[in-house]
Motif scaffolding. Structure first.
Motif, PDB file in Angstrom:
ATOM      1  N   LYS A  42      18.569  17.759  39.658  1.00 26.58           N
ATOM      2  CA  LYS A  42      19.677  18.554  39.223  1.00 26.58           C
ATOM      3  C   LYS A  42      20.164  19.427  40.394  1.00 26.58           C
ATOM      4  N   LYS A  43      19.796  19.074  41.534  1.00 28.55           N
ATOM      5  CA  LYS A  43      20.280  19.772  42.700  1.00 28.55           C
ATOM      6  C   LYS A  43      20.155  21.475  42.567  1.00 28.55           C
ATOM      7  N   GLU A  44      19.040  21.781  42.027  1.00 28.57           N
ATOM      8  CA  GLU A  44      18.651  23.231  41.668  1.00 28.57           C
ATOM      9  C   GLU A  44      17.537  23.516  42.429  1.00 28.57           C
ATOM     10  N   VAL A  45      16.965  22.914  43.701  1.00 34.34           N
ATOM     11  CA  VAL A  45      16.003  23.472  44.671  1.00 34.34           C
ATOM     12  C   VAL A  45      16.561  24.620  45.353  1.00 34.34           C
ATOM     13  N   PRO A  46      15.610  25.872  45.129  1.00 33.11           N
ATOM     14  CA  PRO A  46      15.886  27.294  45.808  1.00 33.11           C
ATOM     15  C   PRO A  46      16.534  26.931  47.230  1.00 33.11           C
ATOM     16  N   PRO A  47      17.609  27.452  47.518  1.00 33.36           N
ATOM     17  CA  PRO A  47      18.076  27.190  49.112  1.00 33.36           C
ATOM     18  C   PRO A  47      17.206  27.437  49.936  1.00 33.36           C
ATOM     19  N   ASP A  48      16.373  28.699  50.024  1.00 32.31           N
ATOM     20  CA  ASP A  48      15.417  29.002  51.056  1.00 32.31           C
ATOM     21  C   ASP A  48      14.347  27.781  51.167  1.00 32.31           C
ATOM     22  N   ILE A  49      13.866  27.198  50.212  1.00 27.04           N
ATOM     23  CA  ILE A  49      12.848  26.363  50.204  1.00 27.04           C
ATOM     24  C   ILE A  49      13.313  25.020  50.612  1.00 27.04           C
ATOM     25  N   LEU A  50      14.607  24.755  50.144  1.00 30.44           N
ATOM     26  CA  LEU A  50      15.455  23.538  50.483  1.00 30.44           C
ATOM     27  C   LEU A  50      15.355  23.385  51.996  1.00 30.44           C
ATOM     28  N   VAL A  51      15.672  24.098  52.817  1.00 30.30           N
ATOM     29  CA  VAL A  51      16.032  24.378  54.222  1.00 30.30           C
ATOM     30  C   VAL A  51      14.470  23.824  54.729  1.00 30.30           C
ATOM     31  N   PHE A  52      13.426  24.335  54.302  1.00 31.57           N
ATOM     32  CA  PHE A  52      11.968  23.789  54.851  1.00 31.57           C
ATOM     33  C   PHE A  52      11.877  22.533  54.577  1.00 31.57           C
ATOM     34  N   LEU A  53      12.104  22.142  53.318  1.00 32.29           N
ATOM     35  CA  LEU A  53      11.691  20.866  52.894  1.00 32.29           C
ATOM     36  C   LEU A  53      12.600  19.731  53.672  1.00 32.29           C
ATOM     37  N   VAL A  54      13.803  19.943  53.907  1.00 31.84           N
ATOM     38  CA  VAL A  54      14.628  18.959  54.919  1.00 31.84           C
ATOM     39  C   VAL A  54      13.989  18.857  56.119  1.00 31.84           C
ATOM     40  N   GLN A  55      13.369  20.136  56.808  1.00 33.68           N
ATOM     41  CA  GLN A  55      13.039  19.951  58.153  1.00 33.68           C
ATOM     42  C   GLN A  55      11.676  19.290  57.972  1.00 33.68           C
ATOM     43  N   ILE A  56      10.924  19.450  56.954  1.00 40.33           N
ATOM     44  CA  ILE A  56       9.594  18.697  56.912  1.00 40.33           C
ATOM     45  C   ILE A  56       9.843  17.174  56.914  1.00 40.33           C
ATOM     46  N   VAL A  57      10.753  16.784  56.286  1.00 37.20           N
ATOM     47  CA  VAL A  57      11.037  15.382  55.854  1.00 37.20           C
ATOM     48  C   VAL A  57      11.608  14.975  57.259  1.00 37.20           C
ATOM     49  N   ARG A  58      12.596  15.280  57.908  1.00 35.75           N
ATOM     50  CA  ARG A  58      12.919  15.114  59.343  1.00 35.75           C
ATOM     51  C   ARG A  58      11.927  14.981  60.430  1.00 35.75           C
ATOM     52  N   PHE A  59      11.110  16.051  60.342  1.00 34.02           N
ATOM     53  CA  PHE A  59       9.855  15.726  61.259  1.00 34.02           C
ATOM     54  C   PHE A  59       8.910  14.937  61.123  1.00 34.02           C
ATOM     55  N   MET A  60       8.799  14.513  59.536  1.00 36.50           N
ATOM     56  CA  MET A  60       7.851  13.325  59.320  1.00 36.50           C
ATOM     57  C   MET A  60       8.580  12.159  59.718  1.00 36.50           C
ATOM     58  N   CYS A  61       9.691  11.825  59.352  1.00 35.61           N
ATOM     59  CA  CYS A  61      10.332  10.441  59.853  1.00 35.61           C
ATOM     60  C   CYS A  61      10.342  10.360  61.291  1.00 35.61           C
ATOM     61  N   ASP A  62      10.428  11.391  62.221  1.00 36.90           N
ATOM     62  CA  ASP A  62      10.468  11.426  63.404  1.00 36.90           C
ATOM     63  C   ASP A  62       8.815  11.285  64.050  1.00 36.90           C
ATOM     64  N   GLY A  63       7.922  11.243  63.027  1.00 42.78           N
ATOM     65  CA  GLY A  63       6.661  11.437  63.564  1.00 42.78           C
ATOM     66  C   GLY A  63       5.923  12.570  64.227  1.00 42.78           C
ATOM     67  N   GLU A  64       6.973  13.832  63.883  1.00 40.30           N
ATOM     68  CA  GLU A  64       6.575  15.093  64.663  1.00 40.30           C
ATOM     69  C   GLU A  64       5.850  15.847  63.481  1.00 40.30           C
ATOM     70  N   PHE A  65       4.336  15.743  63.253  1.00 40.61           N
ATOM     71  CA  PHE A  65       3.482  16.128  62.242  1.00 40.61           C
ATOM     72  C   PHE A  65       2.849  17.593  62.418  1.00 40.61           C
ATOM     73  N   VAL A  66       2.890  18.002  63.741  1.00 40.78           N
ATOM     74  CA  VAL A  66       2.531  19.275  63.836  1.00 40.78           C
ATOM     75  C   VAL A  66       3.808  20.032  63.689  1.00 40.78           C
ATOM     76  N   GLN A  67       5.019  19.591  63.898  1.00 43.66           N
ATOM     77  CA  GLN A  67       6.236  20.466  63.483  1.00 43.66           C
ATOM     78  C   GLN A  67       6.295  20.506  62.199  1.00 43.66           C
ATOM     79  N   ALA A  68       6.067  19.659  61.661  1.00 39.49           N
ATOM     80  CA  ALA A  68       6.239  19.487  59.857  1.00 39.49           C
ATOM     81  C   ALA A  68       5.399  20.276  59.232  1.00 39.49           C
ATOM     82  N   ASN A  69       4.141  20.480  59.889  1.00 41.17           N
ATOM     83  CA  ASN A  69       3.045  21.174  59.372  1.00 41.17           C
ATOM     84  C   ASN A  69       3.438  22.634  59.561  1.00 41.17           C
TER      85      ASN A  69
END
Length: 143
Positions: A42-69
């Motif tokens: 629905k594109k209704e994820v709260p913006p302040d949470i969305l920022v972190f979710l995008v960071q987490i996914v990017r870090f996971m894709c890059d294999g940066e699990f400490v940063q994702a955590n």
């Protein structure tokens, strides 16, 4: 992928206590993350949470699990001075105590739905980390 991996285990492993717990954890994660997926559609994820979710996914894709955590922790507990509910540590409450927590409340504390889907995000980080033997151990979170 997680569900497929669990289903591919031999029956002898599935029937053990650990096997049953792993299956139950995966099913719970799947149930708990559904509200987040609906918010995404629905594109209704709260913006302040969305920022972190995008960071987490990017870090996971890059294999940066400490940063994702680290991003998960920042999203879940934020900068709250005492995230676990402790508010008085001495005999006298500090005069600036109320100012400490203003604007720093943790998202995970906002409501049960957010707590559950953020917990599922953490479990998905752990699963992806286990699934990636190609990542240097220094970039993984020790369990």
């Amino acid at each position: 992928d997680w569900e497929v991996e669990l289903n591919d285990r031999p029956d002898s492993v599935k029937r053990t206590a650990k096997g049953k717990i792993d299956t139950k954890t995966q099913k719970q994660c799947k149930d708990y993350i559904r509200p987040l997926l609906k918010l995404c559609k629905k594109k209704e994820v709260p913006p302040d949470i969305l920022v972190f979710l995008v960071q987490i996914v990017r870090f996971m894709c890059d294999g940066e699990f400490v940063q994702a955590n680290d991003s998960y922790i920042q999203c879940a507990i934020g900068n709250a001075a005492w995230p676990m509910g402790v508010n008085v540590v001495g005999i006298h409450q500090r005069a600036a105590h109320d100012a400490l927590s203003m604007g720093k409340t943790a998202h995970v504390m906002n409501n049960e739905m957010q707590r559950k889907y953020l917990q599922s995000v953490k479990r998905l980080i752990a699963f992806e980390q286990r699934r990636r033997p190609d990542v240097n151990p220094s970039k993984k979170v020790q369990s």
